[in-house]
Design an enzyme around this catalytic site. Structure first.
Site, PDB file in Angstrom:
ATOM      1  CB  SER A 133      -0.892   0.017   1.243  1.00 22.10           C
ATOM      2  OG  SER A 133      -1.503   1.284   1.421  1.00 22.10           O
TER       3      SER A 133
ATOM      4  CE1 TYR B   5      -3.882  -2.017   4.913  1.00 21.57           C
ATOM      5  CE2 TYR B   5      -3.284   0.294   4.634  1.00 21.57           C
ATOM      6  CZ  TYR B   5      -3.637  -0.926   4.096  1.00 21.57           C
ATOM      7  OH  TYR B   5      -3.723  -1.062   2.735  1.00 21.57           O
TER       8      TYR B   5
END
Length: 260
Positions: free
Chosen positions: A137, A150
């Protein structure tokens, strides 16, 4: 362009929606035999032309159980796409408000699911001199853009991919990281996703947030990345045409990251 994927077997995790579903569709369209793994079945996955296998990859035994079932049914894997990730993406809070349980959950889903799936599948992929793609990501490079557990787990996944490429390269296995930026997926578009929560926090409508998200994120075109953009890159990387590519990280972020 024929990517020469007919006869190849691929396992795609997190396949029920978003980027995972787009990857499934792209590989099916290229003639590959595709197994899509998801925790729950979606109608889109059922209609994708892939075979679906259900499993919770965030558990300690889930990845090995899924891989074992796939290998028993299909034989060795040519392509492994570790896409599963996310979790409670709308869980935005201060760093010190995340307890150990939340950190463990983030790492189990966004790092250890890939580690465990690779561990279970690696002998098979080595026999086929295949490909592993780990989906990271942009938050790994821009940690302020998502929940701290995350984005930290995704940064660890990126580092893990590079180490795995070094170890498996001499055995003929390629390992590549694909790093999407803000992408038009249910994480942003669902009414209970991070997009809706951010809109409420900013006092604007969900539609207004989505309309501004690309430009606010620095995407040069002003348009969100589409799941199909990510999927088309992955399909190319799976092709023999890309046989010389390993150990690399590919950003699909519309130019949002301005530094090297």
């Amino acid at each position: 362009m024929d990517l020469q994927l007919t006869g190849k077997t691929a396992l795609v995790t997190g396949a029920s929606r978003g980027i995972g579903l787009a990857v499934v569709r792209a590989l099916v369209a290229e003639g590959a035999t595709v197994i899509g793994c998801a925790r729950t079945m979606s109608s889109e996955l059922a209609d994708s032309g892939a075979e679906a296998v259900l499993g919770d990859l965030s558990t300690a035994t889930g990845p090995s159980e899924v891989v074992r079932a796939v290998l028993e049914q299909h034989g060795d894997l040519d392509i492994l796409i570790n896409n599963v990730g996310g979790g409670d993406a709308a869980d935005l809070r201060g760093f010190f408000d995340y307890d150990d349980d939340l950190w463990h959950k983030a790492f189990d889903l966004n790092l250890f699911a890939a580690v465990r799936t690779c561990r279970a599948a690696v002998s098979s992929v080595v026999r086929r001199r295949g490909l592993v793609v780990n989906i990271s990501s942009l938050g790994a490079r821009m940690p302020h853009t998502g929940p701290v557990p995350y984005t930290t787990a995704k940064a660890a996944l990126t580092a893990y991919s590079k180490a795995l490429a070094e170890e498996l390269g001499p055995q003929g296995v390629r390992v590549v990281t694909v790093t999407p930026g803000p992408t038009r997926t249910p994480v942003w578009t669902d009414p209970d996703g991070i997009g809706s929560m951010l809109a409420a926090a900013q006092g604007i409508s969900h539609a207004d947030l989505l309309a501004r998200l690309a430009s606010d994120s620095g995407i040069l075109s002003g348009q969100l990345v589409e799941p199909e953009h990510v999927a088309s890159l992955i399909a190319y990387l799976a092709s023999p045409t890309a046989a010389g590519i390993t150990g690399q990280e590919y950003l699909v972020d519309g130019g949002a990251l301005k530094s090297a």
